[in-house]
Design an enzyme around this catalytic site. Structure first.
Site, PDB file in Angstrom:
ATOM      1  N   ARG A 186       0.830  -1.233   0.000  1.00 34.00           N
ATOM      2  CA  ARG A 186       0.000   0.000   0.000  1.00 34.00           C
ATOM      3  C   ARG A 186       0.853   1.266   0.000  1.00 34.00           C
ATOM      4  O   ARG A 186       0.558   2.225  -0.723  1.00 34.00           O
ATOM      5  CB  ARG A 186      -0.902  -0.025   1.229  1.00 34.00           C
ATOM      6  CG  ARG A 186      -1.650   1.284   1.541  1.00 34.00           C
ATOM      7  CD  ARG A 186      -2.441   1.154   2.813  1.00 34.00           C
ATOM      8  NE  ARG A 186      -2.987   2.387   3.337  1.00 34.00           N
ATOM      9  CZ  ARG A 186      -4.240   2.830   3.114  1.00 34.00           C
ATOM     10  NH1 ARG A 186      -5.059   2.144   2.329  1.00 34.00           N
ATOM     11  NH2 ARG A 186      -4.663   3.950   3.658  1.00 34.00           N
ATOM     12  N   GLU A 228     -13.407   5.999  -4.160  1.00 34.99           N
ATOM     13  CA  GLU A 228     -13.064   4.611  -3.908  1.00 34.99           C
ATOM     14  C   GLU A 228     -13.809   3.811  -4.973  1.00 34.99           C
ATOM     15  O   GLU A 228     -15.041   3.688  -4.914  1.00 34.99           O
ATOM     16  CB  GLU A 228     -13.502   4.158  -2.508  1.00 34.99           C
ATOM     17  CG  GLU A 228     -12.648   4.696  -1.369  1.00 34.99           C
ATOM     18  CD  GLU A 228     -11.513   3.769  -0.978  1.00 34.99           C
ATOM     19  OE1 GLU A 228     -10.794   3.302  -1.881  1.00 34.99           O
ATOM     20  OE2 GLU A 228     -11.339   3.519   0.238  1.00 34.99           O
ATOM     21  N   HIS A 256      -8.865   6.144  -5.654  1.00 37.17           N
ATOM     22  CA  HIS A 256      -8.446   4.968  -4.884  1.00 37.17           C
ATOM     23  C   HIS A 256      -9.382   3.797  -5.200  1.00 37.17           C
ATOM     24  O   HIS A 256     -10.323   3.924  -5.979  1.00 37.17           O
ATOM     25  CB  HIS A 256      -8.528   5.265  -3.385  1.00 37.17           C
ATOM     26  CG  HIS A 256      -7.544   6.278  -2.887  1.00 37.17           C
ATOM     27  ND1 HIS A 256      -6.452   5.951  -2.119  1.00 37.17           N
ATOM     28  CD2 HIS A 256      -7.471   7.629  -3.062  1.00 37.17           C
ATOM     29  CE1 HIS A 256      -5.766   7.032  -1.825  1.00 37.17           C
ATOM     30  NE2 HIS A 256      -6.353   8.074  -2.392  1.00 37.17           N
TER      31      HIS A 256
HETATM   32  N1  LIG Z   1      -8.522  11.614   3.038  1.00 35.93           N
HETATM   33  C1  LIG Z   1      -9.130  10.365   3.433  1.00 35.93           C
HETATM   34  C2  LIG Z   1     -10.230   9.957   2.481  1.00 35.93           C
HETATM   35  C3  LIG Z   1     -10.928   8.719   3.011  1.00 35.93           C
HETATM   36  C4  LIG Z   1     -10.016   7.520   3.117  1.00 35.93           C
HETATM   37  C5  LIG Z   1      -9.558   7.062   1.755  1.00 35.93           C
HETATM   38  C6  LIG Z   1      -8.865   5.707   1.801  1.00 35.93           C
HETATM   39  C7  LIG Z   1      -8.459   5.323   0.443  1.00 35.93           C
HETATM   40 SE1  LIG Z   1      -7.654   3.565   0.372  1.00 35.93          SE
HETATM   41  C8  LIG Z   1      -7.649   5.738   2.720  1.00 35.93           C
HETATM   42  O1  LIG Z   1      -6.726   6.508   2.434  1.00 35.93           O
HETATM   43  O2  LIG Z   1      -7.637   5.006   3.707  1.00 35.93           O
HETATM   44 ZN   LIG Z   2      -6.215   4.036  -1.326  1.00 35.87          ZN
HETATM   45 ZN   LIG Z   3      -9.362   2.357  -0.415  1.00 38.73          ZN
END
Ligand SMILES: NCCCCC[C@@H](C[SeH])C(=O)O
Ligand SMILES: [Zn+2]
Ligand SMILES: [Zn+2]
Ligand SMILES: [Zn+2]
Length: 307
Positions: A125, A269, A195
Site C-alpha cells: 500500500r 473509492e 483509490h
Molecule cells: N482523506 C481520506 C479519504 C478517506 C479515506 C480514503 C482511503 C483510500 Se484507500 C484511505 O486513504 O484510507
Molecule cells: Zn487508497
Molecule cells: Zn481504499
C-alpha cells in the site's frame, strides 16, 4: 515485451512509454512534465490536458495510484486521458472543458509502490522509503499530508499500513504533489484523487467529524456525480464526508487540498465492495472506467459552470 493496453493493468514501464507517446500524439491538447522524483529515483510524470492558450487557465488536478495495490486507479487515469483526447472535438462537454480549463493528470503517484506491487508484494500500500530504527518500509502517502496530520485514523508506528511518516510531507512523492498544487493554487479549482475499493465518493473532512464550510454544495455535487455513475450499469455508490462515511483519517490529500482553498476536493473509492477487492479482474476495467468517467465529468462540468 507486452504492449500498453487500456484494458490491462499496465506495468510502470508500459505506462511510462505510454506517457511519452500520448504526450507527443497531440501537442495542441496534451503535454507532459516531471514534477519530481520518487524515493527510488523514478520520475513522477504529470500530464496536462487542455487547449494550449497564452494565459493561465483554471484547472482540475486528478491523481491516481497513491496506494500501490489499488491498480484500478492508475487504469482509470489512463482511461481518462484516452477519453479526453478521443472526445475532444466531438463531445461538447469535453470540448468546452478542455477549451476553458486545463486538466492535470498524475497517472501514478506512488510509482515505487506500484512497481513493488507488480514485482514483489501485490498487497503493498505505502511508499518504499527506508525508515530509521526499523526494517519496516514505507509511509502511507494518504496520511502524510499536512492536514490534521497524525491526529486520528493514522499510526505513528512505521510498521503500520497507515504510518503517517516522521513529519508531514516526509515522503518526497507527497511533497512533490503538494509543491505543485501550492504553486498552482490560484488556478486549481478542483482536486480528485482516485483509490479503490468500496464504491464511495468522499469529500472533506476525514480528519474531523466537523462539516466543511462548503458541505452542502459538496454533498449535492457528490449526489449528482454518483447518480450519473449509477446510471450506466447500476453500480451503487455511497457518498458523504470521509470521517462519517468511511472512517476518520487524518493527513489526507483531499483534506489538505480543501484547506489550501481547492473547494471541490473529492476522493473516489472505485469498484468493488470486497468480492475481489484490490484484485479487481481486468475484465472490469472498462465498465469501471466508463461509469467513473460519468461521475468525474459531472464534477468537472459543475466546476466549469461555477468558475
Ligand atoms: N482523506 C481520506 C479519504 C478517506 C479515506 C480514503 C482511503 C483510500 Se484507500 C484511505 O486513504 O484510507
Ligand atoms: Zn487508497
Ligand atoms: Zn481504499
Ligand atoms: Zn468511453
Amino acid at each position: 515485451p507486452r504492449a500498453h493496453s487500456y484494458t490491462k493493468y499496465n506495468t510502470w514501464s508500459e505506462i511510462e512509454s505510454w506517457i511519452s507517446s500520448i504526450a507527443s500524439s497531440n501537442p495542441s491538447l496534451i503535454s507532459k512534465q516531471v514534477i519530481g522524483q520518487t524515493y527510488e529515483g523514478r520520475s513522477m510524470h504529470l500530464l496536462k490536458l487542455g487547449k494550449s492558450s497564452g494565459s493561465a487557465k483554471p484547472a482540475v488536478f486528478i491523481d491516481c495510484g497513491i496506494h500501490a495495490r489499488e491498480w484500478i486507479s492508475p487504469a482509470f487515469c489512463q482511461w481518462y486521458v484516452k477519453e479526453a483526447l478521443e472526445k475532444y472535438g466531438s463531445d461538447s462537454e469535453m470540448t468546452n472543458l478542455l477549451n476553458t480549463m486545463d486538466v492535470y493528470v498524475l497517472p501514478v503517484f506512488n510509482v515505487d509502490g506500484y512497481v513493488y506491487s507488480h514485482t514483489t508484494d501485490r498487497m503493498w500500500r505505502k511508499t518504499r522509503s527506508r525508515l530509521s530504527g526499523t526494517s519496516c518500509r514505507g509511509t502511507d502517502p494518504n496520511r502524510n499530508f499536512d492536514a490534521g496530520w497524525c491526529t486520528i485514523g493514522a499510526s505513528s508506528n512505521p510498521c503500520s499500513e497507515t504510518f503517517c511518516g516522521k513529519t508531514p510531507e516526509s515522503e518526497i512523492e507527497a511533497k512533490n504533489v503538494a509543491d505543485f498544487i501550492r504553486s498552482n493554487k490560484s488556478t486549481i479549482k478542483a482536486y480528485i484523487t482516485v483509490h479503490s475499493y468500496s464504491q464511495l465518493l468522499l469529500f472533506p473532512y476525514s480528519y474531523s467529524y466537523g462539516l466543511a464550510a462548503d458541505h452542502s454544495e459538496l454533498m449535492s455535487v457528490a449526489k449528482g456525480a454518483s447518480s450519473a455513475l449509477t446510471s450506466l450499469y447500476g453500480t451503487r455508490y455511497t457518498y458523504g464526508p470521509g470521517a462519517s462515511t468511511i472512517y476518520p483519517a487524518a493527513g489526507g490529500s483531499d483534506d489538505w487540498a480543501y484547506d489550501l482553498g481547492v473547494k471541490y476536493s473529492y476522493t473516489f473509492e472505485l469498484r468493488d465492495t470486497g468480492y475481489y477487492g484490490f484484485l479487481l479482474p481486468e475484465s472490469q476495467i472498462k465498465p469501471t472506467c466508463e461509469e467513473t468517467m460519468l461521475a468525474v465529468n459531472y464534477i468537472t462540468s459543475y466546476v466549469l459552470k461555477n468558475l
